[in-house]
Design a protein around this motif. Structure first.
Motif, PDB file in Angstrom:
ATOM      1  N   UNK A 166     -12.611  33.266  53.058  1.00 36.74           N
ATOM      2  CA  UNK A 166     -13.206  33.687  51.783  1.00 36.74           C
ATOM      3  C   UNK A 166     -14.708  33.898  51.954  1.00 36.74           C
ATOM      4  N   UNK A 167     -15.365  33.006  52.665  1.00 39.56           N
ATOM      5  CA  UNK A 167     -16.803  33.150  52.915  1.00 39.56           C
ATOM      6  C   UNK A 167     -17.113  34.466  53.604  1.00 39.56           C
ATOM      7  N   UNK A 168     -16.306  34.819  54.575  1.00 37.91           N
ATOM      8  CA  UNK A 168     -16.507  36.076  55.299  1.00 37.91           C
ATOM      9  C   UNK A 168     -16.177  37.281  54.419  1.00 37.91           C
ATOM     10  N   UNK A 169     -15.062  37.198  53.711  1.00 37.40           N
ATOM     11  CA  UNK A 169     -14.594  38.339  52.918  1.00 37.40           C
ATOM     12  C   UNK A 169     -15.472  38.648  51.714  1.00 37.40           C
ATOM     13  N   UNK A 203     -18.864  37.586  51.440  1.00 37.05           N
ATOM     14  CA  UNK A 203     -20.259  37.299  51.782  1.00 37.05           C
ATOM     15  C   UNK A 203     -21.254  38.243  51.114  1.00 37.05           C
ATOM     16  N   UNK A 204     -20.876  39.491  50.933  1.00 35.49           N
ATOM     17  CA  UNK A 204     -21.798  40.466  50.357  1.00 35.49           C
ATOM     18  C   UNK A 204     -21.753  40.503  48.827  1.00 35.49           C
ATOM     19  N   UNK A 205     -20.863  39.695  48.215  1.00 34.74           N
ATOM     20  CA  UNK A 205     -20.703  39.757  46.762  1.00 34.74           C
ATOM     21  C   UNK A 205     -20.790  38.417  46.054  1.00 34.74           C
ATOM     22  N   UNK A 206     -20.730  37.322  46.783  1.00 35.81           N
ATOM     23  CA  UNK A 206     -20.740  35.996  46.156  1.00 35.81           C
ATOM     24  C   UNK A 206     -21.355  34.982  47.118  1.00 35.81           C
ATOM     25  N   UNK A 207     -21.923  33.928  46.562  1.00 31.32           N
ATOM     26  CA  UNK A 207     -22.435  32.834  47.372  1.00 31.32           C
ATOM     27  C   UNK A 207     -21.362  31.754  47.402  1.00 31.32           C
ATOM     28  N   UNK A 208     -20.904  31.428  48.591  1.00 33.85           N
ATOM     29  CA  UNK A 208     -19.861  30.422  48.775  1.00 33.85           C
ATOM     30  C   UNK A 208     -20.516  29.180  49.371  1.00 33.85           C
ATOM     31  N   UNK A 209     -20.213  28.025  48.791  1.00 28.18           N
ATOM     32  CA  UNK A 209     -20.772  26.767  49.298  1.00 28.18           C
ATOM     33  C   UNK A 209     -19.695  25.697  49.321  1.00 28.18           C
ATOM     34  N   UNK A 210     -19.752  24.870  50.324  1.00 27.20           N
ATOM     35  CA  UNK A 210     -18.901  23.684  50.414  1.00 27.20           C
ATOM     36  C   UNK A 210     -19.770  22.525  49.948  1.00 27.20           C
ATOM     37  N   UNK A 211     -19.355  21.870  48.862  1.00 28.53           N
ATOM     38  CA  UNK A 211     -20.174  20.823  48.248  1.00 28.53           C
ATOM     39  C   UNK A 211     -19.520  19.467  48.478  1.00 28.53           C
ATOM     40  N   UNK A 212     -20.274  18.543  49.039  1.00 24.19           N
ATOM     41  CA  UNK A 212     -19.816  17.164  49.218  1.00 24.19           C
ATOM     42  C   UNK A 212     -20.384  16.348  48.061  1.00 24.19           C
ATOM     43  N   UNK A 213     -19.502  15.882  47.156  1.00 18.96           N
ATOM     44  CA  UNK A 213     -19.947  15.107  45.997  1.00 18.96           C
ATOM     45  C   UNK A 213     -19.579  13.638  46.083  1.00 18.96           C
ATOM     46  N   UNK A 214     -18.979  13.213  47.168  1.00 18.95           N
ATOM     47  CA  UNK A 214     -18.619  11.809  47.348  1.00 18.95           C
ATOM     48  C   UNK A 214     -19.893  11.016  47.609  1.00 18.95           C
ATOM     49  N   UNK A 215     -20.115   9.951  46.867  1.00 17.71           N
ATOM     50  CA  UNK A 215     -21.347   9.162  47.007  1.00 17.71           C
ATOM     51  C   UNK A 215     -21.474   8.486  48.363  1.00 17.71           C
ATOM     52  N   UNK A 216     -20.365   8.315  49.058  1.00  9.28           N
ATOM     53  CA  UNK A 216     -20.392   7.638  50.359  1.00  9.28           C
ATOM     54  C   UNK A 216     -20.662   8.584  51.529  1.00  9.28           C
ATOM     55  N   UNK A 217     -20.606   9.892  51.297  1.00  8.40           N
ATOM     56  CA  UNK A 217     -20.815  10.858  52.377  1.00  8.40           C
ATOM     57  C   UNK A 217     -22.307  10.983  52.677  1.00  8.40           C
ATOM     58  N   UNK A 218     -22.656  10.769  53.927  1.00  8.22           N
ATOM     59  CA  UNK A 218     -24.046  10.933  54.348  1.00  8.22           C
ATOM     60  C   UNK A 218     -24.259  12.374  54.807  1.00  8.22           C
TER      61      UNK A 218
END
Length: 127
Positions: free
Chosen positions: A7-10, A12-27
């Protein structure tokens, strides 16, 4: 992760794709180690205070969210139906829920299915 990379590749020119880590324990180190291991192509964000998760109403990981430029949640739910339950995985996805929603948004249409329940684990530490 394979589908998020696609999806990020497909889109890329039309949307900003982000993977968000919202777990409080993730460093930061663990998040970037995970991104490196999985060869994540999307932007990686850390939401340790869970402000973004709370704003968009995310409760599950993984859960996809499409947010308008003004901050309105246009879609929240599953990426596809690969997982039918917390431990029930199909051999292959039969839907493309996130792609369908992205295509509708990019075509200027309302998302026809704005919420498809995501299957996964509760976001750690979310109150």
């Amino acid at each position: 992760m394979k589908e998020i990379n696609a999806i990020s590749a497909d889109y890329a020119d039309r949307a900003t794709i982000a993977l968000v880590h919202s777990d409080t324990e993730i460093t930061i180190e663990v998040a970037f180690q995970h991104a490196d291991m999985e060869q994540v192509k999307a932007r990686v964000l850390i939401d340790k205070a869970q402000q973004l998760a709370k704003h968009v109403g995310a409760t599950t990981t993984p859960e996809a969210v499409i947010v308008s430029p003004t901050g309105e949640v246009l879609y929240r739910g599953r990426i596809n139906d690969l997982y039918l339950g917390p431990t029930k995985r199909q051999r292959a996805a039969t839907t493309k829920d996130l792609r369908d929603a992205l295509n509708e948004v990019l075509a200027g249409k309302a998302v026809s299915k704005p919420q498809e329940p995501a299957q996964g684990c509760k976001i750690g530490g979310l109150k």
